[in-house]
Each structure stands twice: as structure tokens, then as C-alpha cells.
Write an enzyme that holds these catalytic residues in place. Sequence first.
Site, PDB file in Angstrom:
ATOM      1  CG  HIS A  54      -1.932  -1.154   1.191  1.00 11.12           C
ATOM      2  ND1 HIS A  54      -3.092  -1.317   0.506  1.00 11.12           N
ATOM      3  CD2 HIS A  54      -1.719  -2.333   1.901  1.00 11.12           C
ATOM      4  CE1 HIS A  54      -3.810  -2.416   0.738  1.00 11.12           C
ATOM      5  NE2 HIS A  54      -2.972  -2.897   1.547  1.00 11.12           N
ATOM      6  CG  ASN A 127      -7.784  -4.867   0.253  1.00 12.57           C
ATOM      7  OD1 ASN A 127      -7.019  -3.778   0.380  1.00 12.57           O
ATOM      8  ND2 ASN A 127      -7.190  -5.961   0.514  1.00 12.57           N
ATOM      9  CE1 TYR A 341      -3.101  -2.647   7.474  1.00 11.28           C
ATOM     10  CE2 TYR A 341      -2.415  -5.069   7.643  1.00 11.28           C
ATOM     11  CZ  TYR A 341      -2.967  -4.001   6.970  1.00 11.28           C
ATOM     12  OH  TYR A 341      -3.593  -4.334   5.629  1.00 11.28           O
TER      13      TYR A 341
END
Length: 487
Positions: A54, A127, A341
Site C-alpha cells: 500500500h 480493500n 499493522y
Amino acid sequence: MNEPILTTASGIPVDDNQNSLSAGPRGPLLLQDFHLIEKLQRFNRERIPERVVHAKGSGAFGTFTVTEDITALTKAKLFSEIGKKTETFLRFSTVGGERGSADTERDPRGFAMRFYTEEGNWDLVGNNTPVFFIKDAIKFPDFIHTQKRDPQSNLKSPNMMFDFWSKAPESLHQVTILFSERGTPDGYRHMHGFGSHTYSMVNAAGERVYVKWHIKTRQGVKNLSADEAGRLAGSDPDYAQRDLFNAIAAGNFPQWDVKLQVATEQQLVDWEARTGWNPFDVTKVWPHGDFPLRLVGVFELNRNPDNYHADVEQVAFSPANAVPGLGYSPDKMLQGRLFGYHDAALYRVGTNHQHLPVNAARCPVYNQQRDGEMVVGNGGAARNYATVVAAGLPDSGMGNGEPPLALSGPAGRYDGRGKEDDFTQAGNLFRLMTASEKLSLCNNLAGPLSQVDADILQRQLGHFDKADPAYGAGVRAALAARGANVA
């Protein structure tokens, strides 16, 4: 030639590199799985300073407005009344390309939403597709490596991609979406977003339901043909970013309807018994006929950032950021992301990334976290330890009023490959396509497949055949038209 035995970085042999250690076949995952943790930690530290995935992104601030009452499902205060507004930030992105790559490449699109609620930040990190390529986080570093560059040639490699996909038939559903017209959206305003994973909600009575999030564009879905996407990659590689920024600057604020699929645990048990599909498998969808969509609210982007780096580049999302009334599920990919994350943000942005304005909560924050690089405030004169509370407190379930989650089964690495249906839903998607959409899909697949080794090609064609014989036949015809040998 036999490959060497896989080991950890400390040289310890790894006996299973395909399945995370879980409490029973459905999870959740166990922290003692050091091989999984080491893989994810090492993967998060491969790039400095751009995101490993990303990397190329665009973002804007906005608002979420509740339009329907879902207080029977969740006690989260951002849904407490119709008309309530919450400040938001949304970052769109491509997944596999570097920060300087083109916006129009064939790639999933990240759709990461932050809600600055009165109870803290809630991040819905998804997404533009309702499914993903793999169902276990232990495969994620390997999968992403196949989407990046060959370590010798430094070139993108269809052989690497399809070698992985052809050996992981669970990927077929997402591969079908990727190579359809949806694989090249016309900018960011004209695509849907999805939470993709199964999440949970808890109401004031402590009752849990499971949900899937759908963010439906009000601008209408638009996609680019492969030829047009390629032309724009050369003439305007920032096409999607330019379109989003200019639309907001002109007051043409894009909007999305926020919707939910909802199921009780028993409904999911009954559905799995009927279909054979694991409801927590991110490579599968919940059919709308079984679990209809219900409207929750509307999401609008209405303010461009004043500084791209300060907000879009430094924003750090994590699906672990869930406020009271919102929770997780035993989805093995989600479980890995809950760790990965935040760990990536600690490495990429810094120990105190949550102090930055775009990441800071809009409500009071109090904890004993201190020091580290680029600290802001540092707690002032408040003590840096928590007082031990006397014994005798009631059991608190999973915290935040969420009831305990029942687990079952001995801890182990459970391999469902060869036992699960990876083909029916991909075939269902193919059968829903129009004739022109099927032709586009097959032609898009034929391009990279014409460049792969013969054994990989045959393995992948076999997956198309299992999804639908017409799917395999269509790809073979497209390959033959390119002069490829498909015998």
C-alpha cells in the site's frame, strides 16, 4: 534439486510453513507461534521508509453520518443515534506497487477508513474486494514477495505470481476479481470498499453478532479497460490521486453508503453445515441471499489534507483499533493483521506514531507509555506505572464488556488444503459475468499466463476448469490467440 530445510533466523528447523498455530482448527492464533511472529516482524521491516504494501496512496478527511438505528447490534457510541456525525479519514492505495508506481496498475485497492470516535479511533482497514488471496497470515510475506520484484532481475515476474497462485487454489476467487474489469478501477471515487474479514459487534446486553462491512459508492462503479489503464499509466500515473483531489477541491464530495451483513453465531453454524464454507475464511463471501445487506449510514469525503506527508504518508491504520461494541473474529488472516499493522507502524513511523495529529485520538488518552523517539507530551508529571488493583474483581470476558469467546480443540497447525472448497465461489462469480466481461477476464489472464512455465500454466488452467469448464476453455482460447501452446 531438493530445497534446503526451512529454518528460523536462528537456524531452528520449521516443520510447517503453511499453517499458523491455532487453538483448534478455527483459531484464534497463539502468541507462542514464534515462526509466524518472526515472519511477520521480519516482513514489516523490509523497506525504509515507504510501506511494504500500500505504498502508493491518496487520502482525505470526511464525515460519517448514521442514517439507520443499529443500537440493537452494537453499543459503540458512534452509532448511538440517527444523524450523529463522526470525523473520518480515508486512505486509498494500490497494494503491490512502489510509491512511484502508477495508479492504474492491475492491483487490488486499499480502502482504509478511520473513525475518530469519542471512545477512541476505530480503523476499518479493507480493500475494494470482498475477499483476499490467502486465508492464513503465515503465507502473507511469501505472497507479497511474489507480487514484488524478482530478487535477481529486479523485474515483476508472472512466473512468481502464478507459481504461488497455482499452488494455492484458495486464491482463485480473488484472482478472478483481479483479472476482471474490477482489477483496474476508474479512480478511487467509482469503486466499492469492503472490510473483507468477518468482524463482530456486541450490544449493551453483551450479545455478540458477526458482521461483514460493505462500503458502496454513490458515484456508480466505473472500471478501465486494460488498454486504457495502460495508456494512463504512461500519460498520467497519478490519475486516481488527481481525480480525487480535484473533485474534493471543487466541492464535488464523493459519498459511499455504509452497509452490513449480520449473522448470529448459530446462523453461521447452520450456514456452514449447509454449504461447507467456513464463515471466517476471508477467501469466501457471504451470499447476499443468505445474509442481506442492511444500511447503516453514509460516508463523505469533503476535505483534502493540507500536507500529503503529514497525513496521507504518516497515517498508520490497524484493524486492532476497535472501540467498545466492535470486535474481531477467528479469521486467521485478520488475527495476523491485528499484530502486523501496529508493528509495521512502530517500525515505519515510530514508537510514538499515535501522537501525530492524523493518528491521534480525538478523545482523552491516558496510559503509562513513556519516552521513545519523537514523543509529544510524554505524560507530564503523571506516574508511569499502573497501580495494582486488589483481587476479587469479576471476570471481564474479553474486555470492553465483550463476552468471552468460546474456543475448542487442541493447539496445533491445521491444514485444510485439499479438504475445503476453493472453486465454487470463483465459479459463481464467473457465471455472473456477462459475455464481454468473461472475454475481458480471459484476455487479461492470458497476458501474464503466456509468460509462465508450462507446469505452472497447466496447474493454473486446472483450477479454472474446476471453477467452471467454460472458464478454463475461455482462458485456453485467449492463450491460443496469443500463440501460446496450451496442450
